[in-house]
Design an enzyme around this catalytic site. Structure first.
Site, PDB file in Angstrom:
ATOM      1  N   TYR A   1       0.861  -1.185   0.000  1.00  0.00           N
ATOM      2  CA  TYR A   1       0.000   0.000   0.000  1.00  0.00           C
ATOM      3  C   TYR A   1       0.901   1.241   0.000  1.00  0.00           C
ATOM      4  O   TYR A   1       1.424   1.637   1.038  1.00  0.00           O
ATOM      5  CB  TYR A   1      -0.857  -0.065   1.257  1.00  0.00           C
ATOM      6  CG  TYR A   1      -1.983   0.925   1.399  1.00  0.00           C
ATOM      7  CD1 TYR A   1      -2.224   1.913   0.469  1.00  0.00           C
ATOM      8  CD2 TYR A   1      -2.826   0.848   2.501  1.00  0.00           C
ATOM      9  CE1 TYR A   1      -3.281   2.793   0.635  1.00  0.00           C
ATOM     10  CE2 TYR A   1      -3.882   1.722   2.674  1.00  0.00           C
ATOM     11  CZ  TYR A   1      -4.099   2.702   1.745  1.00  0.00           C
ATOM     12  OH  TYR A   1      -5.140   3.576   1.916  1.00  0.00           O
TER      13      TYR A   1
ATOM     14  N   LYS B   1      -0.462  -1.288  -4.696  1.00  0.00           N
ATOM     15  CA  LYS B   1      -1.438  -0.194  -4.808  1.00  0.00           C
ATOM     16  C   LYS B   1      -0.646   1.096  -4.928  1.00  0.00           C
ATOM     17  O   LYS B   1      -0.008   1.531  -3.972  1.00  0.00           O
ATOM     18  CB  LYS B   1      -2.308  -0.183  -3.554  1.00  0.00           C
ATOM     19  CG  LYS B   1      -3.317   0.954  -3.442  1.00  0.00           C
ATOM     20  CD  LYS B   1      -4.122   0.803  -2.145  1.00  0.00           C
ATOM     21  CE  LYS B   1      -5.155   1.894  -1.952  1.00  0.00           C
ATOM     22  NZ  LYS B   1      -4.606   3.230  -1.792  1.00  0.00           N
TER      23      LYS B   1
END
Lengths: 297, 297
Positions: free
Chosen positions: A131, A159
């Site tokens: 992330y 991501k």
């Protein structure tokens, strides 16, 4: 599994406690649409503000109410041992994967972050989504660090923050990241205003914050991009420009998404964890005007 | 009470648990010097990484082992209700004041931060130190916000980041802050390289990170500045320049201070909370060289 639209529901609070009914309502609402996955306890799900007990409960509720939709669970924390405890709770809840942001208080080095991901991937059999959210973590991944972490067994997806506006540049940007990752690691764009651009540039997934509250327009964008209709994806994203503008003007998607969900009656008033007060009355009126203008209700 | 030198001890970990013996050793060492106060669970004390139970215990140990030296306790947290719980634990431990940084994950507005301080000062009778540490919180206080928060009953001090290098500019900077604060609110400088400059520019206190591990040189600086010998304060600070350079080069004071304490045998090896790995072997050798060069042992 780490492709298509992953929707990030809010974790609404009521009087400083998780409003379980409102949360499960959001999850059920997403499960009845065709989102490809639900990511509970993302930044939009306020993971950083919740206790370990609250997080375990929210993970459990998400899986219980998501039906056959896979649920990913955010497991970030400031201390490695706490992250591992969150991972264990996510696994126990039946999560299909975990999302890990390198939260910081003291700035972290690339080696610190690599070791964090190494420790987590060694600890769990669950697939891990990297992330990269510099707006909240204040940590910036280099492409080299994507490569080092992406090579760890267990990494499923990265991501990434928004992509460049220019389609050529966006494609080059995504290709450069793709070039350093193993073939099985997907790339997902975030930053809702960049969903169409990111998918059209070759991202496999869209990790969408506002899509956790209003999934339909985000599904329109995702399916158009996936099925070779890039112009249609761009057109829908451009239609939503007034919403993206509010994100920019009001300091990100969280407060706007919460105001939107509050206005739609999906979550209680003042649903964000204090000290985050949410939008002012004047700002909320602007959100409502955009909801009406774009027929988001 | 919120004047002079406030020393920030590390909270050393051993195998991911607070090393209580090492921590109380640090506190006792400070209590036997003439530091004016001890601030437990500052950024240097890794408050952001510890559980509520660990923090309550560390606050208790600090007060128990500080003798007659007043103890301030860091109470920052991402969620207001958690901050209030930390405040209660600090009060129960017998703290003389609390230090509150507006920790962020989602960026906070000035109103969010004001309401946080209002809520805390309404909740407790303990004096509150406003902790402005943009390097870790990524929140920037304006002078206007200092004024609004400083006017709250219960605010005792404002801990500001470093001051400008130039003495005239530093004095103007501190005077501008002083002008907006009630007379009873002290101003304390932080950023160890700025201690002498800050005190000479009119700050009432120095909140010092490395002074929690090696208090003597910091006391030399503080007493010189307090007793009208600004050149002596500057000279001692300039003597320590190799240490300040390491802070800059190695990304802040924490890792260097921990390496210093580890080398001096005050805390166990690898005493910082993971994922913070601390300095590399090569970097540690540089720290040891500076310890020897400056006779800090």
């Amino acid at each position: 599994m780490f492709t298509g639209l992953s929707a990030f529901p809010l974790t609404p609070l009521r009087d400083d406690r998780v409003d379980e009914q409102a949360f499960t309502g959001l999850v059920e609402r997403l499960a009845t649409t065709e989102v490809d996955s639900i990511t509970a306890l993302g930044s939009t799900g306020s993971y950083a503000y919740l206790t370990p007990v609250e997080r375990a409960r929210v993970a459990q509720l998400a899986v219980e109410h998501a039906g056959s939709t896979p649920v990913f669970v955010g497991v970030g924390g400031l201390r490695t041992s706490h992250v591992l405890a969150h991972v264990d709770a996510a696994a126990e809840a039946g999560a299909a994967g975990v999302l890990l942001a390198p939260m910081t208080y003291q700035a972290l080095t690339a080696d610190d972050v690599f070791e964090l991901f190494r420790t987590v991937t060694e600890h769990t059999a669950l697939p891990v989504i990297v992330y990269d959210n510099p707006g909240t973590t204040h940590f910036t991944f280099s492409t080299d660090l994507y490569a080092r972490i992406g090579a760890l067994p267990g990494i499923a997806s990265v991501k990434i923050p928004g992509v460049p506006r220019d389609p050529e540049e966006a494609r080059a940007h995504v290709s450069a990241i793709r070039a350093v990752l193993p073939a099985h690691v997907t790339i997902g764009v975030s930053g809702d205003a960049f969903g169409a651009a990111g998918l059209n540039a070759g991202c496999d997934a869209w990790y969408t914050a506002v899509g956790g509250t209003i999934p339909d327009p985000m599904l329109t964008i995702t399916r158009a991009a996936q099925h070779g209709r890039p112009a249609e994806a761009v057109a829908e994203s451009e239609r939503l420009a007034p919403l993206w503008h509010l994100f920019t003007e009001f300091g990100g998607s969280l407060r706007v998404t919460a105001a939107l969900a509050e206005h739609l009656g999906l979550v209680p008033e003042r649903s964000l964890p204090l000290p985050i007060q949410g939008l002012s009355a004047e700002q909320r009126a602007r959100v409502v005007a955009v909801i009406e203008e774009l027929a988001l209700a």
